[in-house]
Structures are given as structure tokens and as C-alpha cells.
Design a protein around this motif. Sequence first.
Motif, mmCIF file in Angstrom:
data_model
loop_
_atom_site.group_PDB
_atom_site.id
_atom_site.type_symbol
_atom_site.label_atom_id
_atom_site.label_comp_id
_atom_site.label_asym_id
_atom_site.label_seq_id
_atom_site.Cartn_x
_atom_site.Cartn_y
_atom_site.Cartn_z
ATOM 1 N N GLY A 75 -15.670 8.241 -0.267
ATOM 2 C CA GLY A 75 -14.267 8.010 -0.603
ATOM 3 C C GLY A 75 -13.405 9.256 -0.512
ATOM 4 N N ASP A 76 -13.880 10.276 0.200
ATOM 5 C CA ASP A 76 -13.107 11.515 0.352
ATOM 6 C C ASP A 76 -11.835 11.217 1.139
ATOM 7 N N ASP A 77 -10.696 11.349 0.485
ATOM 8 C CA ASP A 77 -9.419 10.929 1.063
ATOM 9 C C ASP A 77 -9.016 11.763 2.270
ATOM 10 N N ARG A 78 -9.524 12.988 2.392
ATOM 11 C CA ARG A 78 -9.098 13.873 3.480
ATOM 12 C C ARG A 78 -9.527 13.368 4.847
ATOM 13 N N TYR A 79 -10.667 12.687 4.925
ATOM 14 C CA TYR A 79 -11.218 12.289 6.224
ATOM 15 C C TYR A 79 -11.237 10.778 6.432
ATOM 16 N N LEU A 80 -10.590 10.035 5.566
ATOM 17 C CA LEU A 80 -10.522 8.581 5.757
ATOM 18 C C LEU A 80 -9.519 8.234 6.844
ATOM 19 N N PRO A 81 -9.642 7.075 7.466
ATOM 20 C CA PRO A 81 -8.604 6.627 8.412
ATOM 21 C C PRO A 81 -7.260 6.489 7.714
ATOM 22 N N ALA A 82 -6.190 6.502 8.493
ATOM 23 C CA ALA A 82 -4.836 6.473 7.921
ATOM 24 C C ALA A 82 -4.605 5.228 7.071
ATOM 25 N N ARG A 83 -5.189 4.084 7.458
ATOM 26 C CA ARG A 83 -4.955 2.838 6.711
ATOM 27 C C ARG A 83 -5.603 2.872 5.328
ATOM 28 N N ASP A 84 -6.592 3.738 5.117
ATOM 29 C CA ASP A 84 -7.295 3.804 3.835
ATOM 30 C C ASP A 84 -6.903 5.028 3.013
ATOM 31 N N ARG A 85 -5.958 5.817 3.509
ATOM 32 C CA ARG A 85 -5.655 7.099 2.872
ATOM 33 C C ARG A 85 -4.533 6.956 1.846
ATOM 34 N N GLY A 86 -4.620 7.748 0.799
ATOM 35 C CA GLY A 86 -3.552 7.788 -0.198
ATOM 36 C C GLY A 86 -3.997 7.251 -1.547
ATOM 37 N N ARG A 152 1.621 -6.373 -10.265
ATOM 38 C CA ARG A 152 2.028 -5.894 -11.590
ATOM 39 C C ARG A 152 1.471 -4.497 -11.866
ATOM 40 N N GLU A 153 0.206 -4.274 -11.500
ATOM 41 C CA GLU A 153 -0.409 -2.963 -11.736
ATOM 42 C C GLU A 153 0.188 -1.880 -10.829
ATOM 43 N N LEU A 154 0.499 -2.235 -9.592
ATOM 44 C CA LEU A 154 1.111 -1.257 -8.689
ATOM 45 C C LEU A 154 2.493 -0.842 -9.184
ATOM 46 N N ALA A 155 3.265 -1.819 -9.683
ATOM 47 C CA ALA A 155 4.594 -1.498 -10.201
ATOM 48 C C ALA A 155 4.506 -0.596 -11.429
ATOM 49 N N ARG A 156 3.449 -0.755 -12.211
ATOM 50 C CA ARG A 156 3.297 0.063 -13.406
ATOM 51 C C ARG A 156 2.797 1.463 -13.079
ATOM 52 N N ARG A 157 1.859 1.560 -12.146
ATOM 53 C CA ARG A 157 1.234 2.850 -11.854
ATOM 54 C C ARG A 157 1.986 3.655 -10.794
ATOM 55 N N PHE A 158 2.674 2.970 -9.895
ATOM 56 C CA PHE A 158 3.401 3.652 -8.821
ATOM 57 C C PHE A 158 4.858 3.184 -8.816
ATOM 58 N N PRO A 159 5.598 3.470 -9.866
ATOM 59 C CA PRO A 159 6.987 2.966 -9.934
ATOM 60 C C PRO A 159 7.864 3.621 -8.872
ATOM 61 N N GLY A 160 8.663 2.784 -8.219
ATOM 62 C CA GLY A 160 9.611 3.296 -7.231
ATOM 63 C C GLY A 160 9.027 3.578 -5.867
ATOM 64 N N GLU A 161 7.718 3.432 -5.695
ATOM 65 C CA GLU A 161 7.098 3.705 -4.394
ATOM 66 C C GLU A 161 7.012 2.424 -3.572
ATOM 67 N N LYS A 162 7.301 2.564 -2.290
ATOM 68 C CA LYS A 162 7.196 1.428 -1.380
ATOM 69 C C LYS A 162 5.826 1.464 -0.719
ATOM 70 N N ILE A 163 4.981 0.527 -1.080
ATOM 71 C CA ILE A 163 3.608 0.480 -0.579
ATOM 72 C C ILE A 163 3.509 -0.609 0.473
ATOM 73 N N LYS A 164 3.027 -0.246 1.624
ATOM 74 C CA LYS A 164 3.003 -1.159 2.763
ATOM 75 C C LYS A 164 1.785 -2.087 2.702
ATOM 76 N N GLY A 165 2.047 -3.383 2.720
ATOM 77 C CA GLY A 165 0.996 -4.402 2.833
ATOM 78 C C GLY A 165 -0.108 -4.352 1.811
ATOM 79 N N PRO A 166 0.198 -4.235 0.498
ATOM 80 C CA PRO A 166 -0.902 -4.156 -0.480
ATOM 81 C C PRO A 166 -1.688 -5.453 -0.607
ATOM 82 N N THR A 167 -0.983 -6.612 -0.521
ATOM 83 C CA THR A 167 -1.683 -7.891 -0.682
ATOM 84 C C THR A 167 -2.663 -8.130 0.457
#
Length: 198
Positions: A75-86, A152-167
Motif C-alpha cells: 500500500g505504499d502510496d508513492r509507487y501505486l498507479p495514479a487511480r489508487d494514489r492519494g 457520508r464518511e468522505l464528507a466528514r473526513r475530507f470536507p470541501g474536497e472534490k473526489i472523482k468517482g468514489p462510488t
Amino acid sequence: MRAAPVFRRTSSEPQTETVTDKVGGKGRPTPSRKEAEAAARARAKVPRTRKEQAAAQRSARGDTSRRMREAMKTGDDRYLPARDRGPARRFIRDFVDARFSFIELMVPLLIVSMILGYMNSPGARQLGTTLMFTTILVIIFDIVMLRFRLGRELARRFPGEKIKGPTRYAAMRSLQMKFLRLPKPQVKIGEKLPETYR
């Protein structure tokens, strides 16, 4: 008889030479042009021929692939593909992996319904069809609940961030058996997730 002079200059007396060092000198001889070019080539190690360039590219690709495979396990975020990073993607993965999902029972139930469908008994075939449609309905319901709780959890933990395609990202992961998911799950079912993923 005349006495010999005591103080007399002889021609054999050593003469001192004054050596003056150049002020600000580097204290070493200047290398020749050939030596300087050889040192520069050794430092740069730039491949010159196409064969060397191809070998260097293969080596770089192999190293990148190795790091990416290792990151898929750890799960090392530095070397994951772009779709799995962040941090948001990591939270979505952990959120899906930490909950028990009826979708994980999808494959066994569908196999049972197919076996029942091939039997000669009309009752068994009817049971297989009912089981298959029930499984599909349960999966749809589970995805709807996943979308609601995850949003609901994304809105609480990442307020104001636009997250692409979480569902879609969460649904695609939840539709896979847990041991087949990549990146590999880093949490167990029922494990409490950390409050921050920054």
C-alpha cells in the motif's frame, strides 16, 4: 706569515632558492582534456548507442514495475498507479475492506444457483432462478448502502474536497473477493479506521 681569513665565501656554499606558491591555487595539477572528458562520461553514464538506451529503458521499466508490485502488497502510496494514489483512495479501500459485504457471497451463491438450474427437477431449477435474482437484488441494495455510508464518511473526513468517482471505485473493489483485491487489503473486517488520512 699571513693568517688565512676566517670568514670566507666559498663557491660550494649552497644557495637557497625561493619557491613561491601561487596564491589561490588548487594544489593539484590541471587534468588533461582527455582525462576531463573521461571523468565527465563516467559521472554522467549516459548511454550513447541505441542498444545501451534500450537496455537502460528496460532496466528503468523493470525497476518501476518491481516497485509497483511491491506497493500493491504494502500500500505504499508513492509507487501505486495514479487511480489508487492519494489519501482519499486509501480511505475508500480501507472502508470497503473493513466492512462485511454480501457481495463477497455473490460468487458462491451464483455457483449454487447455476448448479440448481442444470438439475432435472423443476423445483430445483425454480429455486436456482429465485436464488440468482435474490443475490442480484441483495448486491444492488448493498451497493446503494455502500454509496450512502461512504459519501457520508468522505464528507466528514475530507470536507470541501472534490473526489472523482468514489462510488465506482468502491463498488468495483467490493465486487472482488477480498483475497483478489489490488492493492492488497491493509485492514481486517470490523477494524476501526483512523480518523485522519492526511
